[in-house]
Design a protein around this motif. Structure first.
Motif, PDB file in Angstrom:
ATOM      1  N   LEU A 121       0.813  -1.225   0.000  1.00  0.00           N
ATOM      2  CA  LEU A 121       0.000   0.000   0.000  1.00  0.00           C
ATOM      3  C   LEU A 121       0.841   1.266   0.000  1.00  0.00           C
ATOM      4  O   LEU A 121       0.298   2.367  -0.096  1.00  0.00           O
ATOM      5  N   HIS A 122       2.161   1.139   0.169  1.00  0.00           N
ATOM      6  CA  HIS A 122       2.982   2.362   0.205  1.00  0.00           C
ATOM      7  C   HIS A 122       4.228   2.184  -0.669  1.00  0.00           C
ATOM      8  O   HIS A 122       5.305   1.808  -0.184  1.00  0.00           O
ATOM      9  N   ALA A 123       4.059   2.452  -1.961  1.00  0.00           N
ATOM     10  CA  ALA A 123       5.188   2.367  -2.898  1.00  0.00           C
ATOM     11  C   ALA A 123       5.086   3.522  -3.881  1.00  0.00           C
ATOM     12  O   ALA A 123       4.043   3.735  -4.501  1.00  0.00           O
ATOM     13  N   HIS A 124       6.189   4.284  -4.009  1.00  0.00           N
ATOM     14  CA  HIS A 124       6.236   5.405  -4.968  1.00  0.00           C
ATOM     15  C   HIS A 124       6.780   4.870  -6.294  1.00  0.00           C
ATOM     16  O   HIS A 124       7.872   4.282  -6.319  1.00  0.00           O
ATOM     17  N   LEU A 125       6.038   5.089  -7.363  1.00  0.00           N
ATOM     18  CA  LEU A 125       6.440   4.546  -8.664  1.00  0.00           C
ATOM     19  C   LEU A 125       7.899   4.873  -9.022  1.00  0.00           C
ATOM     20  O   LEU A 125       8.704   3.970  -9.253  1.00  0.00           O
ATOM     21  N   VAL A 160      -1.639  10.457   3.895  1.00  0.00           N
ATOM     22  CA  VAL A 160      -0.637  11.530   3.925  1.00  0.00           C
ATOM     23  C   VAL A 160       0.632  11.021   4.585  1.00  0.00           C
ATOM     24  O   VAL A 160       0.578  10.181   5.487  1.00  0.00           O
ATOM     25  N   HIS A 161       1.784  11.512   4.107  1.00  0.00           N
ATOM     26  CA  HIS A 161       3.042  11.258   4.820  1.00  0.00           C
ATOM     27  C   HIS A 161       2.977  12.083   6.099  1.00  0.00           C
ATOM     28  O   HIS A 161       2.735  13.286   6.059  1.00  0.00           O
ATOM     29  N   PHE A 162       3.197  11.421   7.223  1.00  0.00           N
ATOM     30  CA  PHE A 162       2.859  12.003   8.514  1.00  0.00           C
ATOM     31  C   PHE A 162       4.036  11.884   9.487  1.00  0.00           C
ATOM     32  O   PHE A 162       4.550  10.783   9.728  1.00  0.00           O
ATOM     33  N   GLY A 216       1.251   7.643   6.340  1.00  0.00           N
ATOM     34  CA  GLY A 216       2.534   7.055   5.980  1.00  0.00           C
ATOM     35  C   GLY A 216       3.595   7.402   7.011  1.00  0.00           C
ATOM     36  O   GLY A 216       3.686   8.542   7.467  1.00  0.00           O
ATOM     37  N   HIS A 217       4.386   6.414   7.394  1.00  0.00           N
ATOM     38  CA  HIS A 217       5.546   6.529   8.301  1.00  0.00           C
ATOM     39  C   HIS A 217       5.177   6.770   9.763  1.00  0.00           C
ATOM     40  O   HIS A 217       5.565   5.991  10.614  1.00  0.00           O
ATOM     41  N   ALA A 218       4.500   7.873  10.066  1.00  0.00           N
ATOM     42  CA  ALA A 218       4.049   8.154  11.439  1.00  0.00           C
ATOM     43  C   ALA A 218       5.146   7.890  12.477  1.00  0.00           C
ATOM     44  O   ALA A 218       4.997   7.047  13.358  1.00  0.00           O
ATOM     45  N   THR A 268       7.179  -0.769   1.122  1.00  0.00           N
ATOM     46  CA  THR A 268       8.598  -0.629   0.748  1.00  0.00           C
ATOM     47  C   THR A 268       9.013   0.826   0.554  1.00  0.00           C
ATOM     48  O   THR A 268      10.194   1.134   0.564  1.00  0.00           O
ATOM     49  N   ASP A 269       8.058   1.716   0.263  1.00  0.00           N
ATOM     50  CA  ASP A 269       8.325   3.119  -0.033  1.00  0.00           C
ATOM     51  C   ASP A 269       9.060   3.279  -1.368  1.00  0.00           C
ATOM     52  O   ASP A 269       8.466   3.706  -2.352  1.00  0.00           O
ATOM     53  N   ASP A 270      10.353   2.978  -1.398  1.00  0.00           N
ATOM     54  CA  ASP A 270      11.166   3.161  -2.610  1.00  0.00           C
ATOM     55  C   ASP A 270      12.106   1.971  -2.771  1.00  0.00           C
ATOM     56  O   ASP A 270      13.305   2.066  -2.478  1.00  0.00           O
TER      57      ASP A 270
END
Ligand code: IMP
Ligand code: ZN
Length: 355
Positions: A18-22, A219-221, A245-247, A301-303
């Motif tokens: 659910l959290h991956a930047h293309l 939102v990245h938080f 995201g992240h929190a 994974t994020d990136d």
């Protein structure tokens, strides 16, 4: 079931990402192929080979140096239709090979005026790539879809309200599948970008418009101390996000609010530890705190192109450093599914079969 968790188990586990930047998920080899093609066409001659330009994961000394790789390098390579499509297809293939069965891929619409690409065209290219790749896999795999992929459109913190409104407008226009029989669509919007860029309150009307149109919000938080002031965090929570995201640097009173509103957390272990957003090692990651708080947690994974830790490895790391059994790892995969914005039925069935 309760034997030690290993890499093979985490690889076989049907996973939701659910959290991956293309643009951050493109493998170095893919960037290299795109770079070579451009060099042959006498394009981007001033750009170094990605194997030299991109440092090893963990070698980014500051958050700022991490964000620079997008503007200074990756976006310069991925600046035409062919490169954007190839990069998207290779990202999907990498997630599939890692056993990801459901993906919400996020990307920031970008304009490349010299190529006739505006925000809407950028998103159209990414969607065409998803559908083309899905169709190819459908023929290859006895007419069964292997990976359900959707999009989240990101608003960058540095955008003006007009730009953010345009992103949301494109998101609203892409809420439906492209063609009958295709599942992929835009499910929501995200706020991302360099957390040292503040304030972000001017973007509130764009997120309100997204919510009003039925889009989900993440939102990245609290990624860094700069972006974790009470004012910013309260502002972001007022945008009604269903996920954060992240929190990382969340004060206790907001932890209670997040719990009471049943907001899910997208947590990225390797990204945080390797980019030193968190102090200490994996065992010190705030995954432990959020898990103990009984909030929904989705590992991401994020990136993966930068940090080179696939989602299956993130599950393995969580198991290793937090002593999770196999059934707890399956529970964690279910937790991600419960925070997903579509595809819960199919993923739940897959996980039932797995356990
Ligand atoms: P894109 O949106 O597909 O172009 O993916 C790259 C973009 O994602 C970067 O320019 C950043 O704005 C954003 N991004 C990637 N990783 C992070 C992160 O850890 N925090 C905030 N934004 C991020
Ligand atoms: Zn992110």
């Amino acid at each position: 079931m309760d034997l030690p968790v290993d890499g093979a188990f985490c690889h076989r586990l049907p996973k939701a990402e659910l959290h991956a930047h293309l643009s951050g998920s493109v493998r170095r080899e893919t960037l290299h192929t795109i770079w070579q093609r451009k060099q042959a066409k006498q394009q981007c001659l001033d750009l170094e080979d990605p194997s030299i330009a991109l440092k090893p994961a963990g070698d980014y000394p500051t958050v700022v140096s991490f964000f620079q790789i997008f503007n200074k390098y990756i976006y310069r390579l991925l600046d035409d239709a062919e490169s954007i499509i190839d990069a998207t297809m290779s990202v999907l293939e990498d997630f599939r090979k890692d056993g990801v069965r459901y993906l919400e891929l996020r990307t920031t619409p970008r304009a490349v005026p010299e190529q006739g690409i505006d925000y809407a065209e950028y998103v159209h290219l990414v969607r065409e790539a998803i559908e083309g790749w899905n169709l190819a896999r459908w023929f290859h795999n006895a007419h069964a879809y292997e990976l359900e992929a959707h999009l989240i459109l990101s608003v960058d913190r540095s955008m003006t309200l007009a730009q953010a409104m345009e992103v949301v407008g494109v998101a609203i226009a892409n809420q439906e599948p492209l063609k009958p029989g295709c599942a992929s669509r835009v499910l929501g919007v995200d706020l991302c970008g360099n957390p040292s860029v503040t304030p972000i309150s001017h973007l509130a009307p764009a997120f309100r418009r997204a919510r009003d149109a039925g889009l989900n919000v993440t939102v990245h938080f609290a990624e860094t101390f700069t972006s974790a002031t009470n004012a910013e965090l309260e502002e972001l929570l007022s945008w009604s996000p269903s996920r954060l995201g992240h929190a990382i640097h969340v004060p206790p009173h907001l932890i209670e609010e997040i719990k009471s509103k049943d907001i899910a957390l997208e947590l990225c272990l390797s990204c945080n530890v390797l980019s030193k957003l968190t102090e200490g090692g994996f065992a010190d990651h705030h995954f432990g705190m959020w898990r103990d708080s009984r909030c929904k947690v989705a590992l991401g994974t994020d990136d993966v192109g930068v940090f080179e830790s696939a989602l299956s490895n993130e599950y393995r790391l969580a198991a290793e450093h937090f002593g999770l059994s196999k059934s707890e790892v399956v529970g964690l995969a279910r937790s991600a599914v419960s925070a997903a914005w579509a595809g819960k039925v199919r993923m739940t069935k897959l996980l039932d079969e797995f356990s």
